[in-house]
Motif scaffolding. Sequence first.
Motif, PDB file in Angstrom:
ATOM      1  N   ARG A  89      97.474  58.369  69.335  1.00 59.28           N
ATOM      2  CA  ARG A  89      96.957  58.559  67.978  1.00 59.28           C
ATOM      3  C   ARG A  89      95.717  59.447  67.952  1.00 59.28           C
ATOM      4  NH1 ARG A  89     100.373  56.006  63.994  1.00 59.28           N
ATOM      5  NH2 ARG A  89     101.520  54.414  65.152  1.00 59.28           N
ATOM      6  N   LEU A  90      95.183  59.770  69.149  1.00 56.50           N
ATOM      7  CA  LEU A  90      93.958  60.561  69.272  1.00 56.50           C
ATOM      8  C   LEU A  90      92.793  59.876  68.554  1.00 56.50           C
ATOM      9  CD1 LEU A  90      95.270  64.232  68.892  1.00 56.50           C
ATOM     10  CD2 LEU A  90      94.761  62.971  70.981  1.00 56.50           C
ATOM     11  N   LEU A  91      92.680  58.559  68.749  1.00 58.01           N
ATOM     12  CA  LEU A  91      91.587  57.781  68.187  1.00 58.01           C
ATOM     13  C   LEU A  91      90.651  57.337  69.304  1.00 58.01           C
ATOM     14  CD1 LEU A  91      93.467  55.431  65.679  1.00 58.01           C
ATOM     15  CD2 LEU A  91      92.120  57.456  65.120  1.00 58.01           C
ATOM     16  N   LEU A  92      89.356  57.467  69.053  1.00 56.89           N
ATOM     17  CA  LEU A  92      88.349  57.052  70.019  1.00 56.89           C
ATOM     18  C   LEU A  92      87.404  56.070  69.328  1.00 56.89           C
ATOM     19  CD1 LEU A  92      87.677  57.916  72.988  1.00 56.89           C
ATOM     20  CD2 LEU A  92      85.845  59.283  72.018  1.00 56.89           C
ATOM     21  N   PHE A  93      87.247  54.887  69.910  1.00 56.09           N
ATOM     22  CA  PHE A  93      86.387  53.847  69.340  1.00 56.09           C
ATOM     23  C   PHE A  93      85.121  53.752  70.199  1.00 56.09           C
ATOM     24  CE2 PHE A  93      90.790  52.925  68.413  1.00 56.09           C
ATOM     25  CZ  PHE A  93      90.776  52.591  67.062  1.00 56.09           C
ATOM     26  N   VAL A 101      72.205  58.252  81.811  1.00 60.69           N
ATOM     27  CA  VAL A 101      71.882  58.978  80.586  1.00 60.69           C
ATOM     28  C   VAL A 101      72.410  58.181  79.398  1.00 60.69           C
ATOM     29  CG1 VAL A 101      72.223  61.118  79.283  1.00 60.69           C
ATOM     30  CG2 VAL A 101      71.957  61.203  81.767  1.00 60.69           C
ATOM     31  N   PRO A 102      71.551  57.832  78.433  1.00 62.23           N
ATOM     32  CA  PRO A 102      72.012  57.017  77.295  1.00 62.23           C
ATOM     33  C   PRO A 102      73.072  57.744  76.462  1.00 62.23           C
ATOM     34  CG  PRO A 102      69.613  57.036  77.425  1.00 62.23           C
ATOM     35  CD  PRO A 102      70.102  58.101  78.364  1.00 62.23           C
ATOM     36  N   ALA A 103      74.229  57.129  76.335  1.00 62.69           N
ATOM     37  CA  ALA A 103      75.320  57.638  75.506  1.00 62.69           C
ATOM     38  C   ALA A 103      76.137  56.438  75.054  1.00 62.69           C
ATOM     39  CB  ALA A 103      76.196  58.620  76.284  1.00 62.69           C
ATOM     40  N   PRO A 104      76.608  56.426  73.816  1.00 62.83           N
ATOM     41  CA  PRO A 104      77.376  55.272  73.325  1.00 62.83           C
ATOM     42  C   PRO A 104      78.603  55.003  74.196  1.00 62.83           C
ATOM     43  CG  PRO A 104      76.849  56.780  71.534  1.00 62.83           C
ATOM     44  CD  PRO A 104      76.489  57.482  72.803  1.00 62.83           C
ATOM     45  N   GLU A 105      78.826  53.742  74.502  1.00 63.78           N
ATOM     46  CA  GLU A 105      79.971  53.360  75.331  1.00 63.78           C
ATOM     47  C   GLU A 105      81.276  53.563  74.577  1.00 63.78           C
ATOM     48  OE1 GLU A 105      81.426  49.580  78.067  1.00 63.78           O
ATOM     49  OE2 GLU A 105      80.071  49.249  76.379  1.00 63.78           O
ATOM     50  N   ILE A 106      82.292  54.026  75.296  1.00 62.25           N
ATOM     51  CA  ILE A 106      83.636  54.123  74.717  1.00 62.25           C
ATOM     52  C   ILE A 106      84.289  52.752  74.835  1.00 62.25           C
ATOM     53  CG2 ILE A 106      85.918  55.157  74.960  1.00 62.25           C
ATOM     54  CD1 ILE A 106      84.542  57.701  75.884  1.00 62.25           C
ATOM     55  N   LEU A 107      84.501  52.114  73.695  1.00 61.61           N
ATOM     56  CA  LEU A 107      85.051  50.759  73.680  1.00 61.61           C
ATOM     57  C   LEU A 107      86.553  50.764  73.914  1.00 61.61           C
ATOM     58  CD1 LEU A 107      83.098  49.413  70.578  1.00 61.61           C
ATOM     59  CD2 LEU A 107      82.504  49.134  72.997  1.00 61.61           C
ATOM     60  N   GLU A 133      89.588  67.947  84.383  1.00 61.62           N
ATOM     61  CA  GLU A 133      88.368  67.172  84.165  1.00 61.62           C
ATOM     62  C   GLU A 133      88.647  65.674  84.117  1.00 61.62           C
ATOM     63  OE1 GLU A 133      89.900  68.137  80.005  1.00 61.62           O
ATOM     64  OE2 GLU A 133      89.953  68.987  82.007  1.00 61.62           O
ATOM     65  N   LEU A 134      89.900  65.290  83.816  1.00 60.66           N
ATOM     66  CA  LEU A 134      90.246  63.875  83.671  1.00 60.66           C
ATOM     67  C   LEU A 134      90.806  63.284  84.967  1.00 60.66           C
ATOM     68  CD1 LEU A 134      90.262  61.801  81.287  1.00 60.66           C
ATOM     69  CD2 LEU A 134      92.685  62.355  80.992  1.00 60.66           C
ATOM     70  N   ALA A 135      91.212  64.144  85.893  1.00 61.59           N
ATOM     71  CA  ALA A 135      91.965  63.694  87.068  1.00 61.59           C
ATOM     72  C   ALA A 135      91.214  62.647  87.876  1.00 61.59           C
ATOM     73  CB  ALA A 135      92.316  64.891  87.949  1.00 61.59           C
ATOM     74  N   HIS A 136      89.897  62.843  88.074  1.00 66.64           N
ATOM     75  CA  HIS A 136      89.161  61.897  88.924  1.00 66.64           C
ATOM     76  C   HIS A 136      88.890  60.564  88.236  1.00 66.64           C
ATOM     77  CE1 HIS A 136      85.948  63.726  86.543  1.00 66.64           C
ATOM     78  NE2 HIS A 136      85.241  62.646  86.794  1.00 66.64           N
ATOM     79  N   GLU A 137      89.157  60.484  86.916  1.00 68.48           N
ATOM     80  CA  GLU A 137      88.952  59.225  86.192  1.00 68.48           C
ATOM     81  C   GLU A 137      90.225  58.391  86.107  1.00 68.48           C
ATOM     82  OE1 GLU A 137      86.256  57.950  85.076  1.00 68.48           O
ATOM     83  OE2 GLU A 137      84.792  59.574  84.996  1.00 68.48           O
ATOM     84  N   LEU A 138      91.365  58.971  86.400  1.00 70.41           N
ATOM     85  CA  LEU A 138      92.643  58.288  86.209  1.00 70.41           C
ATOM     86  C   LEU A 138      92.846  57.148  87.200  1.00 70.41           C
ATOM     87  CD1 LEU A 138      95.112  61.240  85.569  1.00 70.41           C
ATOM     88  CD2 LEU A 138      94.471  59.468  83.931  1.00 70.41           C
ATOM     89  N   LEU A 139      93.380  56.053  86.695  1.00 67.67           N
ATOM     90  CA  LEU A 139      93.889  54.967  87.531  1.00 67.67           C
ATOM     91  C   LEU A 139      95.411  55.070  87.488  1.00 67.67           C
ATOM     92  CD1 LEU A 139      91.602  52.029  86.368  1.00 67.67           C
ATOM     93  CD2 LEU A 139      91.540  53.146  88.590  1.00 67.67           C
ATOM     94  N   ILE A 140      96.033  55.270  88.644  1.00 69.87           N
ATOM     95  CA  ILE A 140      97.462  55.555  88.711  1.00 69.87           C
ATOM     96  C   ILE A 140      98.188  54.370  89.331  1.00 69.87           C
ATOM     97  CG2 ILE A 140      99.196  57.187  89.557  1.00 69.87           C
ATOM     98  CD1 ILE A 140      96.824  59.170  89.995  1.00 69.87           C
ATOM     99  N   TYR A 182      96.232  54.998  83.643  1.00 71.26           N
ATOM    100  CA  TYR A 182      95.249  54.214  82.900  1.00 71.26           C
ATOM    101  C   TYR A 182      93.857  54.847  82.974  1.00 71.26           C
ATOM    102  CZ  TYR A 182      98.818  50.558  83.042  1.00 71.26           C
ATOM    103  OH  TYR A 182      99.983  49.851  82.897  1.00 71.26           O
ATOM    104  N   LEU A 183      93.054  54.554  81.948  1.00 68.62           N
ATOM    105  CA  LEU A 183      91.643  54.925  81.916  1.00 68.62           C
ATOM    106  C   LEU A 183      90.834  53.665  81.658  1.00 68.62           C
ATOM    107  CD1 LEU A 183      91.802  58.195  79.780  1.00 68.62           C
ATOM    108  CD2 LEU A 183      91.391  58.049  82.232  1.00 68.62           C
ATOM    109  N   GLU A 184      89.669  53.607  82.249  1.00 64.13           N
ATOM    110  CA  GLU A 184      88.782  52.461  82.036  1.00 64.13           C
ATOM    111  C   GLU A 184      87.966  52.671  80.759  1.00 64.13           C
ATOM    112  OE1 GLU A 184      87.877  50.819  86.501  1.00 64.13           O
ATOM    113  OE2 GLU A 184      86.698  52.523  85.785  1.00 64.13           O
ATOM    114  N   VAL A 185      87.907  51.650  79.925  1.00 67.53           N
ATOM    115  CA  VAL A 185      87.108  51.664  78.699  1.00 67.53           C
ATOM    116  C   VAL A 185      86.298  50.382  78.636  1.00 67.53           C
ATOM    117  CG1 VAL A 185      88.649  53.184  77.386  1.00 67.53           C
ATOM    118  CG2 VAL A 185      89.078  50.720  77.407  1.00 67.53           C
TER     119      VAL A 185
END
Length: 539
Positions: free
Chosen positions: A401-405, A389-395, A143-150, A285-288
């Motif tokens: 650390r498995l932390l998501l802001f 679709v309205p959803a809070p942005e991942i900052l 599920e993450l593969a298409h989001e990765l920046l390599i 990398y992932l875009e945030v």
Amino acid sequence: MEFALNKGRRTANTDIYRRVVSLCSSLVRPGRILSISLHGLRAMGYEERGLGLDVLMVLGWKKRGIGRYIRHVDGEDVHILTVDSGLLKLDLRWSLLGDCLSERLFMPYIPLVGADLLWKWEVQLKKRIVLDALEELVWESPELAHELLIHPEYFIHEYINRRSLLRPPTFQQFLKMLAKDVRERNIDAIMAGFTQAIKELAEEDWVRPSGKYLRVGRRLLARKSATPIPHIAKLAIKRTARLLMNLNPWVLQHQLYEWLVCTRRRNPVDASPPSRLEDPKSYLYLEVGLGQVSLSDDTTLEGFVRRFYPNAKMNIQRIGWFLACTYLLTLEKNGEIHRVVVKNFGEEEGLKWIPVAFWALGAKRFAILGWARMRREYVATRLLRRHGVPAPEILYMSPRRLLLFKEYIEGRNLAEIVKEIALRGNITQEERQLMRKAGKLMAKIHQLDITLGDCKPENIMVDEAGELHIVDLEQAAPEGDCAWDLAEFVHFLAFYTPVSTTPPFLPPVGTLAELAKEFLEGYVEGGGSKSVVKKIFSP
């Protein structure tokens, strides 16, 4: 025999290189020699005497076999490995000999004879390395593969780390190759082949260039999604096959031989090797919302504040129920207030999901592990926001650390509104429209082939303008059971409302039925399927 050094390759000590070619010609009939190349420390940029010379000689005959010669040239030990081209090609394509031959073309080398042929083989090997690495990324996190920046250097370090695990003697060679004084030169030499390999793979749609990064190509994503074998099973099969190839008797003998040679040779005096290899994930990398983050990022909560809100006063409090490790981070600086929601996926270790997973066994599969739930939240949030679709942005996120802001949404969750309606006993027209809007929002999400998995009214926030936002997506997944989402939402309406104090001790059923009706009618109006609605009361 033609003596040809590639352009851009090291050309020092050409006299000794000519003597090596002459030595090889004396061992084998020159007409059978396809290529001669120099490997090892000399090719990595170390010039002092006494380090020895490692030579690979590829022969063009039908006889399968590998041979070794030890000779001396100008006071240097020369270790010559001969192999027929057919066996080399099998190792290049299938790793038949555990890459014992192929890895020589992965690392820096100096072509002495047959430079064009060596280049062709090098590119062929590196195309396979890139495809193998991409397949592993798709299998490990589909599920993450298409989001990765390599970053292209990822393929170097992924291969180095994998080879070091399978062949410990190679570990020291890689460390010397990445020593401070020669690292840049060696990385550039290796990347030349990868650059050509990536260019060819991009033309075949296996990869997609994205600025200085790459993305997994549509061809690979489509091929993997169509296969019936589970991703984890394919990954296990491939890794087992690699291990078995490295248990080949010749491979074991070759490793022992290399280890003995390395122990007899002295180390280069100007080598400053790193203590350990680089983490390949630092090149993914992932875009945030606040830029890009690598998968090796281990930013703490305090580190996040120092980096993005320096000198701000910090206050943190838990929100949600007692097993939910979600916090509200309030930051005050220069009279301005900033609020950030912090989800700690590593703190609870999925405690609240373990009993739920057993209860729903056979009907719904929940993600338990923190990294799996964090991945789902990231991917679903990106997909929903991409489609409006309205959803809070991942900052920001800290994968280690498995932390998501996440962005904080001012307002109330839908569960609070449902509770007020139940206590009051009647529904206003505005509240009816709100429930219909929730149904339409759910229909839009399902039309994107996304199911929420944990579809409760408390996971929908109503902001001050009356806009609905999906705030909890850690169980969201593609192509799930849409009826489950609707059933959970409808049944949870009763969970938030108090029961009557007189028999039969039930919540206000009539009011809840009206709320459910408005929600389901909104779902159908928004394009949801009536057949899905009919399934929500099935066992």
